[in-house]
Motif scaffolding. Structure first.
Motif, short mmCIF file in Angstrom:
data_model
loop_
_atom_site.label_atom_id
_atom_site.label_comp_id
_atom_site.label_asym_id
_atom_site.label_seq_id
_atom_site.Cartn_x
_atom_site.Cartn_y
_atom_site.Cartn_z
N UNK A 1 14.14 -3.38 12.94
CA UNK A 1 15.30 -4.07 12.80
C UNK A 1 16.19 -3.48 14.06
N UNK A 2 16.25 -2.30 14.36
CA UNK A 2 17.13 -1.90 15.11
C UNK A 2 16.74 -2.54 16.71
N UNK A 3 15.38 -2.80 17.08
CA UNK A 3 15.02 -3.50 18.19
C UNK A 3 15.50 -4.79 18.25
N UNK A 4 15.44 -5.44 17.36
CA UNK A 4 15.89 -6.74 17.01
C UNK A 4 17.24 -6.93 17.37
N UNK A 5 18.17 -5.88 16.87
CA UNK A 5 19.53 -6.18 16.78
C UNK A 5 20.07 -5.85 18.32
N UNK A 6 19.63 -4.62 18.91
CA UNK A 6 19.98 -4.25 20.05
C UNK A 6 19.84 -5.57 21.32
N UNK A 7 18.38 -5.98 21.27
CA UNK A 7 17.90 -6.93 22.21
C UNK A 7 18.73 -8.39 21.98
N UNK A 8 19.10 -8.65 20.73
CA UNK A 8 19.98 -9.69 20.72
C UNK A 8 21.09 -9.94 21.58
N UNK B 1 0.83 -1.30 -0.07
CA UNK B 1 0.02 0.07 0.00
C UNK B 1 0.76 1.19 -0.06
N UNK B 2 1.72 1.27 0.85
CA UNK B 2 2.70 2.48 0.97
C UNK B 2 3.61 2.59 -0.19
N UNK B 3 3.98 1.50 -0.87
CA UNK B 3 4.62 1.65 -2.00
C UNK B 3 3.71 2.15 -3.16
N UNK B 4 2.51 1.66 -3.23
CA UNK B 4 1.82 2.21 -4.45
C UNK B 4 1.29 3.69 -4.36
N UNK B 5 1.28 4.21 -3.02
CA UNK B 5 0.86 5.75 -2.69
C UNK B 5 1.97 6.41 -2.65
N UNK B 6 3.22 5.87 -2.71
CA UNK B 6 4.64 6.38 -2.80
C UNK B 6 4.92 7.33 -1.68
N UNK B 7 4.67 6.39 -0.58
CA UNK B 7 5.02 7.22 1.09
C UNK B 7 6.02 6.05 1.66
N UNK B 8 7.15 6.25 0.90
CA UNK B 8 8.28 5.13 1.31
C UNK B 8 8.63 5.63 2.85
N UNK B 9 8.49 7.09 3.17
CA UNK B 9 9.20 7.19 4.34
C UNK B 9 8.59 6.60 5.62
N UNK B 10 7.33 6.13 5.55
CA UNK B 10 6.49 5.38 6.38
C UNK B 10 7.25 4.13 6.45
N UNK B 11 7.59 3.26 5.44
CA UNK B 11 8.08 2.07 5.48
C UNK B 11 9.37 2.15 6.20
N UNK B 12 10.06 3.14 5.68
CA UNK B 12 11.61 3.29 6.22
C UNK B 12 11.64 3.46 7.61
N UNK B 13 10.91 4.36 8.18
CA UNK B 13 11.00 4.74 9.44
C UNK B 13 10.43 3.40 10.59
N UNK B 14 9.57 2.70 10.06
CA UNK B 14 8.71 1.73 10.74
C UNK B 14 9.81 0.53 10.57
#
Length: 417
Positions: free
Chosen positions: A161-168, A143-156
């Motif tokens: 990924x950072x959560x997973x990396x730190x907690x590991x 959906x976000x790719x289609x409406x070209x709102x890539x910043x949303x995908x990026x931030x989330x």
């Protein structure tokens, strides 16, 4: 004049989307290079291999739930984004289908864990890994790719990924902690999925589709689903095959190297994802012109990466993993390093060109043929040649898919538009 302004605006949008997607893929490249070597050292090849076998199985379920909407829904959303009513109805159409598939795949997983001997040995690792499927399914990337709102995908995505990396590094401290890997990974993706879903509601209304419309969507997208499932037969099945026929340790070695190659391959993904929504609305001749311009730069970059891997394979593995068992298989890494060259061009055709011109059935023929080619070859070679046989089948499959894709590309070029 207005045409030029629109063209500049579109180019700027594509470039902006590319930068956001590049940040995502940069995160996908850098963070695994931090976590996976750590996990190999802490868990050991055997437990790491088990985690990766479960992960490979989940990729089949992710593809099933996605059902090809990463391509078809992205294209449809790009066409409907200025009509909120039609966009909303299509949005809920896709989510309903994905929800039903999510339930179906979980029931399949439960059945597998109580009926297959290999999975019965440690069913919890597979059930915990399903969190990844759930998180990916509720995040409306298409959906976000289609409406070209890539910043949303990026931030989330970066947050997850950072959560997973730190907690590991704080929680996984010994081989006995291997259960925490799918738990933490799942939490990260579920968190991202919930945030993405809630944010997407800002752009749509609750307009439910009819059963007939849902059936039509399934029918139109089915060939893409088969294509994507076929891809997994040569991108995810090899770790599973090694795990079932050779053992978790060797599967862990192969998965470690394959993860490095896949991390490198992600550098091409933002280019194709950023171009696709805009390119899919263009005339066929313009699409072909774009593909033609991209071929040589993509091929040269892939060749360079494969060359670096071939020449420095032993050193790269020793620096990243510092594991004698993995480093001893450096020739396997040299072999699968060729995937960087072949798959970069494969993606140009099967991820960008054929979907953009709506040649879904052609794409399906190529990928289904490649999937079965790899499955037959890997199963034929694994018992006699172990990891080397599986690595050889992976490379030969990538070459097979590339040649098949070029054949159909030339065939479509000769067609009258």
């Amino acid at each position: 004049m207005f045409k030029n302004l629109r063209s500049k605006k579109n180019t700027g949008k594509v470039y902006q989307n590319y930068l956001y997607l590049l940040l995502i893929q940069g995160t996908n490249l850098v963070l695994p290079l931090i976590t996976f070597p750590y996990l190999v050292r802490v868990l050991g090849s055997e437990k790491y291999g088990l985690v990766m076998i479960a992960y490979s199985l989940m990729k089949f379920f992710i593809i099933t739930v996605d059902f090809g909407f990463n391509i078809s829904a992205t294209r449809e959303v790009a066409l409907l984004k200025n009509d909120k009513r039609k966009l909303s109805k299509f949005y809920w159409n896709v989510l309903i289908i994905k929800g039903l598939l999510l339930i179906l795949t979980f029931l399949i997983l439960l059945t597998l864990t109580i009926s297959i001997d290999k999975l019965k040995l440690d069913p919890l690792i597979y059930l915990l890994s399903f969190g990844l499927v759930f998180g990916q399914s509720i995040f409306p990337t298409w959906f976000f790719q289609g409406i070209e709102k890539m910043q949303v995908i990026t931030i989330i995505n970066v947050i997850a990924k950072v959560f997973f990396t730190i907690t590991i590094f704080f929680i996984v401290l010994s081989p006995q902690d291997y259960y925490y890997v799918p738990i933490l990974n799942g939490i990260g993706f579920i968190l991202a999925g919930i945030l993405g879903f809630l944010y997407s509601l800002k752009y749509v209304k609750l307009i439910l589709p009819s059963i007939e419309e849902i059936k039509n969507n399934v029918s139109k997208t089915f060939s893409l689903f088969i294509s994507n499932l076929a891809v997994s037969l040569y991108t995810s099945s090899n770790t599973l095959i090694l795990g079932f026929f050779i053992g978790d340790s060797v599967a862990g070695v192969y998965a470690s190297m394959e993860k490095l190659i896949q991390a490198i391959q992600t550098m091409y993904t933002p280019i194709y994802q950023a171009l696709f929504p805009n390119l899919s609305t263009k005339p066929v001749k313009e699409i072909r012109k774009t593909i033609s311009k991209m071929k040589i730069p993509i091929a040269l970059s892939g060749l360079l990466i494969s060359g670096v891997i071939f020449l420095g394979s032993e050193t790269i593995l020793r620096i990243i993993f510092n594991d004698d068992l993995i480093t001893s298989y450096y020739k396997v890494f040299q072999l699968i390093g060729l995937m960087a060259f072949f798959s970069s061009l494969n993606m140009l055709y099967v991820t960008l060109y054929f979907p953009a011109i709506k040649k879904y059935e052609t794409r399906m023929k190529i990928l289904v043929s490649g999937g079965f080619f790899n499955l037959i070859l890997a199963l034929s070679l694994v018992k006699s040649f172990s990891i080397y046989g599986v690595a050889s089948s992976a490379i030969l499959t990538e070459l097979f898919v590339l040649l098949f894709a070029i054949y159909f590309y030339k065939k479509t070029v000769n067609e009258k538009v």
